[in-house]
Design an enzyme around this catalytic site. Sequence first.
Site, PDB file in Angstrom:
ATOM      1  N   CYS B  49     -47.889 -14.760 -10.592  1.00  0.00           N
ATOM      2  CA  CYS B  49     -46.865 -15.784 -10.816  1.00  0.00           C
ATOM      3  C   CYS B  49     -46.446 -16.454  -9.525  1.00  0.00           C
ATOM      4  O   CYS B  49     -45.790 -17.490  -9.549  1.00  0.00           O
ATOM      5  CB  CYS B  49     -45.617 -15.175 -11.443  1.00  0.00           C
ATOM      6  SG  CYS B  49     -45.925 -14.226 -12.923  1.00  0.00           S
ATOM      7  N   CYS B 134      11.792  24.360   4.247  1.00  0.00           N
ATOM      8  CA  CYS B 134      12.021  22.927   4.098  1.00  0.00           C
ATOM      9  C   CYS B 134      11.319  22.131   5.200  1.00  0.00           C
ATOM     10  O   CYS B 134      10.955  20.976   4.998  1.00  0.00           O
ATOM     11  CB  CYS B 134      13.508  22.578   4.052  1.00  0.00           C
ATOM     12  SG  CYS B 134      14.399  22.978   5.549  1.00  0.00           S
ATOM     13  N   HIS B 428      18.693  22.201   8.230  1.00  0.00           N
ATOM     14  CA  HIS B 428      17.949  21.842   7.028  1.00  0.00           C
ATOM     15  C   HIS B 428      17.230  20.522   7.254  1.00  0.00           C
ATOM     16  O   HIS B 428      17.767  19.602   7.860  1.00  0.00           O
ATOM     17  CB  HIS B 428      18.926  21.709   5.855  1.00  0.00           C
ATOM     18  CG  HIS B 428      18.256  21.368   4.570  1.00  0.00           C
ATOM     19  ND1 HIS B 428      17.200  22.081   4.058  1.00  0.00           N
ATOM     20  CD2 HIS B 428      18.488  20.371   3.678  1.00  0.00           C
ATOM     21  CE1 HIS B 428      16.817  21.545   2.920  1.00  0.00           C
ATOM     22  NE2 HIS B 428      17.581  20.506   2.651  1.00  0.00           N
TER      23      HIS B 428
END
Lengths: 282, 474
Positions: B49, B134, B428
Amino acid sequence: GCGYFFLDDTDPDPGVDIFGQVYNQWKNKECVCPNCSRSIAASRFAPHLEKCLGMGRNSSRIANRRIASSNNMNKSESDQEDNDDINDNDWSYGSEKKGSGNPNSPRRSKSLKHKNGKRPGGGYSSSSGISYETLGPEELRSVLTTQCGVISEHTKKMCTRSLRCPQHTDEQRRSVRVYLLGPSASLPEAEGSVENEGFDVSESQAIMSRLQWDGSSDISPSDSASSKASKNWGTNNSESRKTKKKKPHLSLVGGTPVLSSSKKKKPKPPAPPTPSIYDDIN
Amino acid sequence: MEDRLPRLAFSLLDLNSLSFSLSLSLPPSPPFCFAAIDLLYGGIYCFVCQDYIYDKDMEQIAKEEQRKAWKLQAFTPTVVSHYQCTMTGIGEKYSTWEPTKRELELLRHNPKRRKITTNCTIGLRGLINLGNTCFMNCIVQALTHTPLLRDFFLSDRHKCEMQSPSSCLVCEMSTLFQEFYSGHRSPHIPYRLLHLVWTHARHLAGYEQQDAHEFLIAALDVLHRHCKGDDNGKKANNPNHCNCIIDQIFTGGLQSDVTCQVCHGVSTTIDPFWDISLDLPGSSTPFWPLSPGSDGSVVNGESHVSGTTTLTDCLRRFTRPEHLGSSAKIKCSGCHRYQESTKQLTMKKLPIVACFHLKRFEHSAKLRRKITTYVSFPLELDMTPFMASSKESRMNGQYQQPTDSLNNDNKYSLFAVVNHQGTLESGHYTSFIRQHKDQWFKCDDAIITKASIKDVLDSEGYLLFYHKQFLEYE
């Protein structure tokens, strides 16, 4: 901007989080210890793990004391440490426990009380605490001048911690003395000595060595060159690059929720000037 | 068409045996072969092709093989940025996601969908305090809300290098992200994380209150080691050559220039850093008071209420030239003698996430206290004045440009703040984190509440986390 949105909690309710849940309802959470596979209350997992792994400054003390006291008739000293968990249940009896945090002073004086606590000999069982029923009035008086003495509802024994033990209030101590010694009994003055609150030298050495970083001598980001560098600024410093010795980390410690109005708070004695982790080695 | 062919390498397709042979020159003309595959794009060229043809089956095979090939090259995780969309030569080729048959089945059986709206709480979750932990909870909140880390873990990019995944902190981190994005509303219990950190960073082990900054550095260190499968810190890791996700995100380069006052020779070193620790006024170390706008510019749009120290002030102090006095002479390699010198720190390379650590502790021999001086910090920060490159242009006499709004390289946005309340001995930690574009939330262990930008900016500030606004290719 791309418009506006409504939030569920536009009027924030002080006791409710973003999910609409009430604060402090998580007291009963549990987890399974990866080391011993026991089920542990989540808020007490850290102290459990410390003992479970044999870490922390108290664990070796417990082990050493066990060895030392294995020949000693007075076995309650070592048992005292192990039974802390059980004693801690006394918190729930009429105490003002706030939040999911811990008793206000995490630095228990338990490791040091043996330095100045005189134990009355004999007369009490091998499990923790003193059974007040077995002591005569003179012995009771003697015990109550050096020890907390509050009777645990749980075990029916007297607390053998110091006069300032954080687990019980002065109120409780006063009432137990009235109960045992009569209405004229008074609470002896808390001792002025500061040993209970501070570190002894060997402890701080242990902590300092724990704070030294493991790792190679090559500079790694964990050496925090910036923090080393800034620490060396000032007038009388030698060149900062030479010192490869790692400094103890200067820090702000925090762990527990601050207890705003705790009856148990006593005026803290001034911290002793022991060599501490906050000192500059150089 | 004829022009293009010579530049491509072709693999000649023998359709009978489906074997390939390589030809680097012009494809031979028929009748030697009928088709060839070009090796770059996998297209099939038909010689009959005289054109490229499209074959569905071959396309499928090509796509699949391409995907596999790229995966092999993706050993080193690269930063996933918003702009990564084409082949960069390394890492993973971008490909559109297509569900597999199994995934389609799962989707059909599970029709419920989660929609992300602006008031969505996905990604937010409380953390139970395990007993004075914490400090750890705050760092976890900051890390799980670091956008690049989140992207890395949620796109499942961690491949475990450790001997046993159960001892891998990076795997645990990955699990944490899963937990945070699971949609669960009950707080998470980070007990496995604690256990892992204690076993890999022994100096932190112990039931007691600790310092969040120390925890951050230790956690980054363990994560960085575990990315390479280094279990016990024994492997000599040159941090400059590491390309793990931790280094890609957090590692910056701090340049230290020591200038000899006699010969003006400069000795330069560059050290890696994960954080910048800044001295504050109110400590015993002398602080350089800066009057607002003394250099004629408003830096970072900070309002200079007189007397208020700003983060920029602290950074200016950090990067100022310091004269090392006569008692601190340095051996000059130019003069071959000990000479007085000045030292100056600047940023050589900024990390994608910059963590500023305000040194809120007094550390003189007798006095130990917390410094609570308010330091105002901005939502948006431009690091340009503190770069080594800016210093160079200043030294070369170039006019110090006012902050160039077109230069986005050094612009940072605040996304997390860790605060401490209490004393040196006891206190804390809480944190503020940013979610979506401008929503802030306060994290207090198990309690997550909405916060305003004002709440955040008015807070004391201990650790400040900034994220680069614009990401680029290396």
